[in-house]
Design an enzyme around this catalytic site. Structure first.
Site, PDB file in Angstrom:
ATOM      1  N   ARG A 210       0.848  -1.191   0.000  1.00  0.00           N
ATOM      2  CA  ARG A 210       0.000   0.000   0.000  1.00  0.00           C
ATOM      3  C   ARG A 210       0.884   1.241   0.000  1.00  0.00           C
ATOM      4  O   ARG A 210       1.968   1.262   0.592  1.00  0.00           O
ATOM      5  CB  ARG A 210      -0.889   0.033   1.252  1.00  0.00           C
ATOM      6  CG  ARG A 210      -2.049  -0.937   1.200  1.00  0.00           C
ATOM      7  CD  ARG A 210      -3.073  -0.569   0.120  1.00  0.00           C
ATOM      8  NE  ARG A 210      -4.185  -1.498   0.069  1.00  0.00           N
ATOM      9  CZ  ARG A 210      -4.300  -2.517  -0.780  1.00  0.00           C
ATOM     10  NH1 ARG A 210      -3.369  -2.754  -1.684  1.00  0.00           N
ATOM     11  NH2 ARG A 210      -5.371  -3.303  -0.755  1.00  0.00           N
TER      12      ARG A 210
ATOM     13  N   HIS B  21      -1.035   0.217  -9.836  1.00  0.00           N
ATOM     14  CA  HIS B  21      -1.708  -0.732  -8.931  1.00  0.00           C
ATOM     15  C   HIS B  21      -2.237  -1.949  -9.694  1.00  0.00           C
ATOM     16  O   HIS B  21      -3.445  -2.236  -9.703  1.00  0.00           O
ATOM     17  CB  HIS B  21      -2.851  -0.032  -8.178  1.00  0.00           C
ATOM     18  CG  HIS B  21      -3.262  -0.768  -6.929  1.00  0.00           C
ATOM     19  ND1 HIS B  21      -3.672  -0.152  -5.781  1.00  0.00           N
ATOM     20  CD2 HIS B  21      -3.328  -2.100  -6.648  1.00  0.00           C
ATOM     21  CE1 HIS B  21      -3.977  -1.057  -4.852  1.00  0.00           C
ATOM     22  NE2 HIS B  21      -3.772  -2.267  -5.367  1.00  0.00           N
TER      23      HIS B  21
END
Ligand code: NDP
Ligand code: OXD
Length: 306
Positions: free
Chosen positions: A221, A269
């Site tokens: 993250r 991502h």
């Protein structure tokens, strides 16, 4: 009971069709449309708005549409609500392949040759020698990544909260062993969940404990990383390069310095993207478990936050 799908920022037509096929006898609605919020017991969520949870008085289960649950405001859920997440072989295999490809690309100097090609510069060099890969997080994704890189001849060490014993992986655990884990590594891969304990872990102090030839690969993250500290470490040659798949704010803003930094590789991502063909069955199984008051698959430990 009804199921509410609150998976934001994407087109959910195919997902809704597959869920309806898997749960033909269950009413499934797509947020923000919902006939009766009182009937919702099961929510499939990805980046759901925090205000949603207080509007669902009979909620029993929140199922994340990904491996991570940091996009669900766990502190806003009533104590009797359970949370489950995705654990999927394909997701783990995709993650392992992503990490392997970037470790190899760095070792074999792909970026350097791409730059040289732009300048018609013929400059052969040996592949880099460094072979020590350190993986922060030895969970579902960390373990499969360790195994794949191990098969490719890399020497693997891993760090987790609780002590592990995994063949061909040097296992370290807890704060006390972090420094030893970091010492002498050539590649540092972050595969931790985002929790209060892990937020900001990739910071100046940690960068000062790895050798200057170390390459950071953050696939967990964005908030694990203190972005300003990374830029300083790269510019001061305290780290060799960084591969970043996740960011504090996504999408990454057009003006962000990472886009044009010569030592940073940016991907949007995509290291391991939830594959609806392989995960709908486990989501449907959990919806049925919720309906029948049976145990959930891949339940999250809310005390630990992952
Ligand atoms: P798991 O929960 O299976 O594993 C988490 C690992 O991190 C465990 O080994 C755990 O230790 C360790 N850990 C947790 N807290 C700490 C801590 N405070 N100190 C040391 N170790 C800690 O997660 P997954 O492997 O399934 O996924 C990891 C993360 O990857 C997800 O949370 C998500 O953020 C990210 N992800 C990113 C994707 C992408 O496309 N970029 C795709 C999918 C996931 P222990 O074993 O002792 O509990
Ligand atoms: C996940 C992700 O957590 O895609 O599954 O990041």
């Amino acid at each position: 009971m009804s199921v509410l799908v609150c998976v934001t920022g994407r087109n959910n037509d195919k997902l809704m069709a597959k869920l309806n096929e898997a749960l033909p006898d269950v009413k499934i609605e797509l947020w923000p449309h919902c006939e009766d919020l009182n009937r919702v017991q099961f929510v499939l969520a990805w980046n759901a708005p925090d205000e949603l949870w207080a509007q669902l008085p009979n909620l029993k289960v929140v199922q994340s549409y990904g491996a991570g649950v940091d996009g669900i405001a766990l502190d806003k859920l009533k104590p009797d609500v359970s949370v489950a997440r995705i654990v999927d072989e394909q997701l783990s295999a995709d993650m392992a392949e992503y990490v392997l490809s970037h470790v190899l690309a760095n070792k074999l100097r792909h970026r350097e040759y791409a730059t040289n090609q732009g300048h018609r510069n013929w400059k052969p060099r040996r592949a880099k020698k460094g072979n020590e890969v350190g993986i922060l997080g030895l969970g579902e994704l960390g373990r499969v990544t360790a195994e794949l890189l191990g098969h490719h001849g890399f020497s693997i060490r891993g760090w987790s909260r609780t002590q592990k014993c995994i063949s061909n992986v040097a296992c370290y655990a807890g704060e006390a062993q972090l420094e030893a884990f970091l010492s002498g590594i050539d590649y540092l891969v972050c595969l931790l969940p985002l929790t209060q304990q892990t937020k900001g872990i990739l910071n100046a102090e940690l960068f000062s404990q790895v050798p200057p030839n170390c390459v950071l690969i953050n696939v967990a993250r964005g908030q694990h990383l203190v972005e300003a500290d990374l830029l300083v470490a790269l510019d001061n040659n305290e780290l060799e390069a960084a591969v970043l798949d996740v960011f504090s704010t996504e999408p990454l803003s057009e003006s962000h310095p990472f886009w044009s930094h010569p030592k940073v590789t940016v991907t949007p991502h995509v290291a391991a993207v939830t594959n609806m063909d392989t995960v709908v069955a486990q989501i449907a199984a959990n919806a049925r478990a919720c309906l029948g008051n049976n145990p959930l698959e891949n339940r999250v430990d809310l005390g630990q936050g992952y």
